[in-house]
Design an enzyme around this catalytic site. Structure first.
Site, mmCIF file in Angstrom:
data_model
loop_
_atom_site.group_PDB
_atom_site.id
_atom_site.type_symbol
_atom_site.label_atom_id
_atom_site.label_comp_id
_atom_site.label_asym_id
_atom_site.label_seq_id
_atom_site.Cartn_x
_atom_site.Cartn_y
_atom_site.Cartn_z
ATOM 1 N N SER A 163 0.921 -1.333 -0.209
ATOM 2 C CA SER A 163 0.370 0.028 0.264
ATOM 3 C C SER A 163 0.771 1.319 -0.079
ATOM 4 O O SER A 163 0.612 2.134 -0.497
ATOM 5 C CB SER A 163 -0.781 -0.158 0.909
ATOM 6 N N ASP A 175 -4.289 7.455 7.611
ATOM 7 C CA ASP A 175 -5.269 6.942 8.521
ATOM 8 C C ASP A 175 -4.616 5.818 10.128
ATOM 9 O O ASP A 175 -3.913 6.185 9.825
ATOM 10 C CB ASP A 175 -6.307 6.184 7.050
ATOM 11 N N HIS A 194 -1.453 4.429 7.182
ATOM 12 C CA HIS A 194 -0.696 4.813 5.934
ATOM 13 C C HIS A 194 -0.393 6.432 6.442
ATOM 14 O O HIS A 194 -1.215 7.459 6.768
ATOM 15 C CB HIS A 194 -2.044 4.651 4.742
#
Length: 371
Positions: A45, A335, A338
């Site tokens: 990610s 978040d 991340h």
């Protein structure tokens, strides 16, 4: 400050123009050949620019408020804006590198590079199985791309592109965290040292395969300080705000072993050159000393719910409400796991031109300049 912003704007517009020109050109052999070193991206990610939009998974971020800062709409990047790879492409005078699975990608566009990363991916197929594009599958996609480009260009021209390109990897974090959030038979039936060896071994095997296909210049990040991400800080309800010692132990093992694996590759593979960024130090510094780097919050997410906004409900995930901070530039984390665009920009600067003690033995700028 204003001149810096103006330069950044002009630079980004240049990359967009490059993208448009490459998409609109007629695909004959001359159009496909570029003198710019390409960028090929593998990982999770931290680097996924939208591949998970095109697979059957709940591990997505193609909804508001992701993408709100720069793109003004969700792109699949797990952040409020651009990722490290976007800034690296900009610094290398490349267009934004597209996700491999994006429909409509043309060979002429992809000679500048392709992004194969997938949010949630690991070096192990056992990590979030069936929900992500694991590293081995990313390699297979790259092999398919190599065959396609050789068919379009011929072996000689394709070889030139792949030998000059830089290959950027970030993988393994999900492998090390997964055993603490789900059952992992591989983790349960092996020592911690052996488990970490599996993660590193799978990674270096993929690197060796890319080398066989012509890759010579590689960039890596060591394991970030994921033991202190907001989602991990709330794992133990009796000790909210404390970094996870079990996860930290695995990460330390990995970070001690991984440089040795890269030095082995350098000894064994003629022409192999690499940059290794000390992501763990870079991230932990910002977590523990946010104000030093222009942040107000180093341990709380901008978007999410619960203590430290460590529950990943950002964007109404799982049908649950969420909180969204007023000023995202105050935050290191967007978040629960991340980073924000602001953090990504800082890290990209270090990866691109950092001193040898933070990114070495080469930095990415030096790799792009190598012939």
């Amino acid at each position: 400050m204003e001149s810096s912003r103006l330069f950044s704007t002009i630079l980004f517009l240049y990359t967009i123009i490059l993208s448009i020109n490459s998409i609109n050109c007629t695909e004959n052999d001359n159009d496909l050949v570029t003198d710019q070193a390409a960028l090929f991206v593998f990982g999770d990610s931290l680097f996924d620019v939208g591949n998970n939009n095109y697979i059957n998974t709940t591990t997505r971020s193609n909804f508001f408020p992701y993408g709100q800062t720069f793109f003004k709409f969700p792109t699949g990047r797990v952040s409020d804006g651009r990722l490290i790879t976007d800034f690296i492409a900009e610094k290398a005078w490349l267009p934004l590198i597209p996700p491999n699975l994006q429909p409509g990608n043309s060979n002429s566009q992809l000679t500048y590079g392709v992004n194969f990363a997938s949010a949630g991916a690991g070096a192990l197929v056992e990590t979030f199985p069936g929900m992500v594009i694991d590293l081995g599958t990313q390699l297979n996609s790259f092999k398919n791309f190599v065959r396609s480009l050789k068919s379009a260009l011929g072996d000689a021209e394709a070889k030139k592109i792949f030998s000059r390109a830089v290959y950027l990897f970030n993988i393994g974090g999900n492998d090390l965290v997964y055993p603490f959030v789900a059952n992992s038979s591989l983790f349960q039936t092996n020592t911690k040292e052996k488990f970490v060896d599996f993660v590193i071994g799978n990674t270096t095997s993929v690197v060796e395969e890319v080398y066989k296909m012509g890759g010579r210049k590689f960039g890596f990040l060591n394991m970030g300080a994921y033991e202190c991400a907001p989602a991990i800080l709330i794992l133990d309800p009796t000790n909210i705000g404390s970094c996870s010692k079990p996860i930290a132990e695995l990460i330390d093992l990995y970070n001690n072993k991984f440089p040795d694996a890269l030095r082995r590759l350098q000894r064994e593979l003629s022409g192999f050159r690499y940059a290794l960024h000390d992501y763990h130090t870079s991230l932990l510094e910002r977590i523990n000393n946010p104000s030093k780097y222009g942040f107000k919050e180093g341990k709380m997410g901008c978007c999410g719910s619960g203590s430290l906004r460590g529950i990943n409900t950002c964007g109404n995930q799982m049908g649950k409400s969420y909180e969204l901070c007023k000023n995202v530039t105050d935050y290191l984390f967007f978040d629960a796991s991340h980073l924000t665009e602001k953090a990504h920009r800082q890290l990209a600067d270090l990866i691109w031109s950092g001193r040898p003690n933070i990114t070495g033995p080469y930095n990415l700028q030096a790799l792009f300049e190598l012939n």
